[in-house]
Enzyme design. Structure first.
Site, PDB file in Angstrom:
ATOM      1  N   GLN A 493      62.773  13.487  16.874  1.00 47.40           N
ATOM      2  CA  GLN A 493      64.159  13.676  17.334  1.00 47.40           C
ATOM      3  C   GLN A 493      64.240  14.337  18.693  1.00 47.40           C
ATOM      4  OE1 GLN A 493      62.468  15.910  15.746  1.00 47.40           O
ATOM      5  NE2 GLN A 493      63.646  17.558  14.879  1.00 47.40           N
ATOM      6  N   LYS A 728      76.217  21.856  19.824  1.00 48.79           N
ATOM      7  CA  LYS A 728      76.145  21.659  18.369  1.00 48.79           C
ATOM      8  C   LYS A 728      75.100  20.573  18.099  1.00 48.79           C
ATOM      9  CE  LYS A 728      80.813  20.679  18.225  1.00 48.79           C
ATOM     10  NZ  LYS A 728      82.042  20.301  17.497  1.00 48.79           N
ATOM     11  N   GLY A 729      74.843  20.295  16.828  1.00 53.26           N
ATOM     12  CA  GLY A 729      73.888  19.233  16.472  1.00 53.26           C
ATOM     13  C   GLY A 729      74.499  17.858  16.672  1.00 53.26           C
ATOM     14  N   GLY A 731      72.310  14.978  15.464  1.00 53.03           N
ATOM     15  CA  GLY A 731      71.335  14.074  14.835  1.00 53.03           C
ATOM     16  C   GLY A 731      71.886  13.119  13.803  1.00 53.03           C
ATOM     17  N   GLU A 732      72.994  13.456  13.161  1.00 56.87           N
ATOM     18  CA  GLU A 732      73.385  12.680  11.980  1.00 56.87           C
ATOM     19  C   GLU A 732      74.709  11.926  12.084  1.00 56.87           C
ATOM     20  OE1 GLU A 732      71.474  15.332   8.482  1.00 56.87           O
ATOM     21  OE2 GLU A 732      72.977  16.305   9.694  1.00 56.87           O
TER      22      GLU A 732
END
Lengths: 785, 291
Positions: A493, A728-729, A731-732
């Site tokens: 990632q 913030k994230g 990845g999803e």
């Protein structure tokens, strides 16, 4: 933030730059060491004997012939495990119900029955066939909804919850039932002009990471070392230390994709038991069929009942969902529970009831799949959104804009929303796909054309009490390079790169001075796991904290060595110098030499805790940050074959701040490509007798490059306070928003709203020729009148 | 993977003798793309694997005569890319180009794909459409078998123990002939097909259909020749109506089963679409040949 930066130049490869991934060259040239590349002196090889039945009592196991087979080191069965007082054979993070291997009965086809350890894998495979197991078959339950029925076969006679928030219904297969209530749901429905009620279901699929699951374990009197491709090495260490009463070190090398299938361990404790018995290092590598039997994305069935005003304002929503836990509750019930607060979407809804059921079945254990089951909920509430908009004659964009959560809203008590901008995400994809000028339906080419939208809200896993959930260390070594030690697992990632960029930016030095060491529990500081889009925020904050401290230290050391005020000292890629006097500079190598030791600092990311509302009531904070994203899809459907071609997809996410914009866009692109599969054709199929029919990728199609459409990844940047540089994230959310956008585009093209995935061409063609009827909305006020 | 003994014969005679001596224990390998997977999965459990790779008698292509002679070890990739094959035996090249992935096509062989007898693969359908013949060699000598008669059931062929396919002969199509191969998959184009169809049309000097050969894959236990559908076209002026009628008849002649690639009714629908599209393409190619 760090000391004075006056006079310093922006470091090369810092935050906002898009350098190539630090590990890219090694990966494309084959130098990267993955688990299967690791060889150890004296290493033996294991194969697992797996249950042919989905549910059966083990009457007896005779492994004597296998043990006598030349080349066999040992055979691990329940007898050896139960005879060893040092081993607590059960593990799990929510329910402690998964045994090292089956002790009383098997609970899914492929459940672990015995382990053969031999000099080589082939010999182990031969000996597997010599293990004689007598089973007493039991009635099995494969479907989670059927498993809830009275009289269904019971998967676990004894429930073993260990997590504080698990609420099993004893005597049933329901491992966890929880509800979330806001407002007054009955009043909400009574005040609605229309009530829409729809059911949706999504079948089980597997993550299909390129690298399959594998473990090497070495058990010695001094301690246990485990090499694994698990995404959560630190919780695993803790669990193994409890089970084996020994000091444990977990090392995670580069991982070839996880997507949640490796978020928790399944075969690690088993391999440790085998290594203990063997008295030498043991390696276990699974094949594709075994990987399908290890962790899957669960089937999810839900019913969404929504009350709306005639103007499109959503008043009430009751969302009931049943998530399949599979045979063991290692993490499944928690994953289901974690979606309670996002199951009704990124909308202001005054009256809400969410009913969550996590149910045992005789299938492999469930795992999160790049975004928990958020994807499945999004598919439900977003396709119902388009049906409501169409029925009420409201533009789908307007209807969403009318209902969106906004900055500063309290979504759930305890959760004050910041960095929202759901509206901007939607508007960006609407523009990118040309939604407003779309021509829906039959085109001159004989195909049916359509465009669809979806929006989501996603949370990240957050502890109920303040916890230094992630720590990191930054060290200036005597070679003049900075080492960032992080717990985040690098599974492709780009985490090493992102964390190095944050470190470089905080120190004020170029990226090429940073190297990253990751995920070795004896070397790198604690981290709760590389899951739930946590890495950038949590490890990012921890390295930022550590790097800021190192920079302060460097300034202090520089002040002494250069004999100037600390405020005069500046840190650059050349070392530590005096502001405005280019000649006075000490390189980092020399600095460490003269200082006498490396300059090292630890940092932490503390999250979780209580939120106090204006009345003084306290609530646990659910999520450290909230993600908002939208997707738009353009499709064409063949009325002749039922094929869906995705022409274009756009995805926009508010990620706060893109540390590495190219990498962030790649996350959205990868998410779209990945979830096209479960939307269009992926499906694990168990027959009525509980046998998995897809045993190979030949029987389980995956998206290939030919299917990947033109796409527009859009980064919406509204920095979040308390996040590393606001990030913030990311990845999803790409996967989470994909299915609903496609389903809605097909609805726009064909007038048919599919309630079940995948949309294989046979399913589409059947519906085109025999269109299903939608439940008409109920009008509560008209009924009363 | 299960242990087996690897046998590397130096001649066809040595190979067939070994196979005849070990009828139940030995399996033949050419490219190995199917065999290795099945051994790995435990579906096949041979004690011996006889590798034909490198046998010079099984190599080479000769297209100098009317008939194209293909050594059994000719790779699928060669069928796809050889200029002679592409020009004169376009259906075969077109079928080859749709087999699995380039990685598979680089090693899979024509002899292997015929001997394997898998009902879904593309090459046998094209070979039947082209009236190809397989040369089979055993300890007793050799025989020629029309590929049309080669398959008996799923993974079951006329090969007796100790026999191998050494070469395939494809007669040159007459003038005014055109063909087409079509494959329909779910998901990636590399996947096994829901259905495939190889179609060859030969026109007479007036442009009517002199002969039609319609072969359907993945919709029966073996590649099926749709003879009734072909009969509808014979002697007729070819147009959309005729093709629609023939395609509907072909679908009736198909015999699919429900499996992970789709329900039987859907495979029937798809074979109808493929045959109709294939015929349309074949006609335009045959017409181009006539000019």
């Amino acid at each position: 933030m760090g000391p004075e930066q006056s006079g310093s130049t922006k470091p090369v490869g810092g935050v906002g730059a898009s350098p190539a991934m630090l590990d890219a060259e090694d990966k494309v040239t084959g130098r990267t060491v993955y688990l299967a590349d690791i060889e150890m002196e004296g290493m033996a090889h294991a194969r697992v004997l797996r249950s042919p039945f989905p549910h059966a009592r083990i009457v007896s196991i005779d492994a004597s012939e296998a043990r006598a087979h030349p080349g066999v080191v040992c055979v691990l069965t329940r007898d050896e495990v139960l005879a060893d007082p040092e081993i607590d054979p059960y593990f799990g993070y929510v329910m402690r119900d998964a045994p090292v291997l089956a002790l009383d009965k098997v609970r899914h086809q492929g459940d672990i029955v015995a382990v053969v350890v031999a000099e080589d894998e082939t010999t182990a495979g031969e000996a597997l066939e010599m293990v004689d197991v007598e089973y007493e078959e039991l009635p099995a339950v494969i479907d989670a909804v059927e498993a809830m029925a009275e009289g269904a076969p019971i998967v676990h006679e004894e429930m073993k919850p260990i997590a504080w928030d698990m609420k099993p219904i004893y005597g049933s297969n329901i491992a966890h039932h929880a509800t979330l209530m806001r407002g007054d749901i009955e009043r909400g429905f009574a005040e609605s002009d229309y009530i829409f009620e729809d059911s949706y279901s999504v079948p089980p699929v597997q993550h299909c990471a390129l690298e399959l699951h594998g473990v090497i374990a070495n058990y010695t009197e001094d301690g246990i070392t485990v090499w694994t491709n698990c995404q959560s090495p630190y919780p695993l260490r803790k669990e193994l230390e409890r089970m084996y009463k020994r000091k444990v070190r977990v090392i995670v090398p580069f991982v070839g994709g996880g997507f949640g299938s490796k978020s928790r361990d399944r075969i690690e404790a088993t391999t440790v038991a085998a290594a203990k018995l063997a008295g030498r290092p043991v390696r276990l590598l699974l094949n594709q069929e075994e990987t399908f039997q290890t962790f899957i994305r669960p089937a999810l069935t839900c019913t969404t009942k929504t009350g709306v005003k005639a103007d499109g304002t959503i008043v009430a929503r009751h969302h009931k969902f049943v998530s399949d836990v599979g045979g063991y509750g290692i993490s499944g019930p928690r994953n289901a529970n974690n979606t309670l607060k996002i199951a009704t979407g990124p909308y202001r809804i005054p009256h809400v009831l969410v009913d969550c059921y996590a149910v045992y079945t005789n299938k492999p254990p469930s795992a999160p799949y790049r975004g928990l089951p958020t994807t499945q909920h999004t598919m439900a509430y977003e396709s119902q959104m388009d049906r409501m908009a169409k029925t009420l004659g409201i533009d789908p964009v307007e209807m969403r804009l009318k209902n969106f959560l906004r900055e500063g809203d309290v979504h759930v008590p305890g959760d004050l929303l910041r960095s929202v901008h759901a509206d901007e995400c939607l508007e960006k994809v609407v523009e990118a796909i040309g939604y407003k000028n779309r021509k829906s339906g039959p085109g001159a080419d004989g195909k049916l054309h359509g465009k669809g939208l979806s929006c989501t809200i996603k949370y990240t896993i957050t502890p109920p009490v303040p916890t230094a959930a992630t720590q990191a260390e930054v060290v200036l070594r005597d070679d003049g390079l900075f080492e960032a030690l992080v717990g985040t697992v690098n599974m492709g990632q780009g985490s090493d790169t992102i964390l190095a960029q944050i470190t470089a930016e905080a120190l004020g030095v170029n990226l090429d001075l940073i190297r990253v060491t990751h995920s070795d529990t004896d070397v790198t500081p604690e981290d709760n796991g590389t899951t739930a889009s946590r890495g950038t925020f949590h490890s990012g904050n921890a390295v930022l904290d550590a790097a800021n401290k190192v920079r302060t230290n460097l300034a202090a050391i520089g002040s002494q060595l250069l004999e100037v005020e600390q405020s005069q000292v500046q840190v650059t890629s050349q070392g530590v110098g005096v502001s405005g006097e280019p000649g006075r500079n000490i390189g980092f190598k020399e600095l460490v030499q003269r200082h006498g030791e490396p300059v090292a600092e630890k940092g932490a990311c503390v999250v979780g805790g209580l939120y106090t509302d204006e009345t003084g009531r306290q609530y646990p904070i659910t999520s450290t940050f909230w993600s908002f994203a939208s997707a738009a899809a353009e499709v064409e459907v063949s009325p002749e074959t039922g094929e869906i071609r995705i022409v274009k997809m756009a995805a926009a996410a508010n990620l706060g701040k893109a540390i590495n914009p190219r990498s962030a866009k790649a996350q959205l692109e990868g998410g779209i490509a990945m979830d096209m599969g479960p939307t269009l054709f992926e499906k694990l199929v168990w027959d009525d007798s509980g046998q998995l029919l897809n045993t190979h990728l030949m029987d389980y199609p995956l998206p290939s490059m030919e299917l990947v459409p033109e796409y527009a990844p859009i980064l919406v940047e509204h920095p979040l306070e308390g996040a590393p540089f606001g990030a913030k994230g990311i990845g999803e959310v790409g996967t989470v928003i994909t299915p609903a956008a496609i389903v809605n585009a097909v609805y726009d093209a064909t007038g048919i709203l599919f309630h079940e995935l995948p949309l294989t061409p046979d399913v589409v063609l059947a519906a085109l020729e025999n269109p299903p009827q939608e439940n008409p909305p109920v009008r509560p006020k008209a009924t009363q009148a | 993977m299960r242990r087996f003994e690897y046998i590397k014969p130096t001649s066809v005679q040595e190979a067939v003798k070994f196979l005849a001596d070990h009828p139940d224990e030995a399996m033949v390998m050419a490219g190995g793309t199917a065999l290795v997977v099945m051994i790995d999965q435990g579906v096949l459990r041979p004690d011996y694997v006889v590798d034909l790779g490198g046998l010079s008698d099984l190599q080479g292509q000769d297209s100098s005569n009317e008939t194209l002679h293909l050594g059994a070890l000719t790779t699928v990739r060669t069928l796809e890319r050889d200029p002679q094959i592409k020009e004169r035996f376009g259906v075969l090249a077109e079928a080859a180009s749709q087999v699995a992935s380039v990685r598979i096509r680089n090693v899979a062989t024509i002899g292997g794909t015929v001997s394997y007898g898998e009902p879904q693969t593309d090459i046998p359908a094209a070979l039947i459409a082209l009236n190809a013949t397989a040369t089979v060699v055993g300890t007793e000598g050799s025989r020629d078998v029309a590929v049309e008669d080669f398959f008996l059931g799923p993974y079951e062929t006329v090969l007796e123990p100790g026999e191998i396919v050494t070469r395939v002969g494809v007669p040159a199509p007459s003038p005014r002939t055109g063909g087409c191969h079509m494959k329909f998959t779910i998901g990636s184009p590399e996947n096994k097909p829901v259905a495939n169809a190889s179609v060859v049309l030969r026109l007479d000097s007036s442009g009517r259909c002199e002969e039609a050969r319609i072969v359907m894959g993945a919709v029966g236990p073996i590649p099926l020749l749709a003879t009734k559908a072909a009969a509808i076209l014979k002697g007729e002026v070819l147009n959309e109506t005729a093709f629609a009628a023939a395609a509907a008849k072909a679908a009736e002649e198909s015999d699919p089963v429900d499996d992970l690639r789709g329900p039987a009714w859907y495979k029937r629908r798809i074979i109808r679409v493929l045959v109709e599209r294939g015929l349309t393409w074949a006609l335009s190619r045959a017409a181009a040949q006539s000019q």
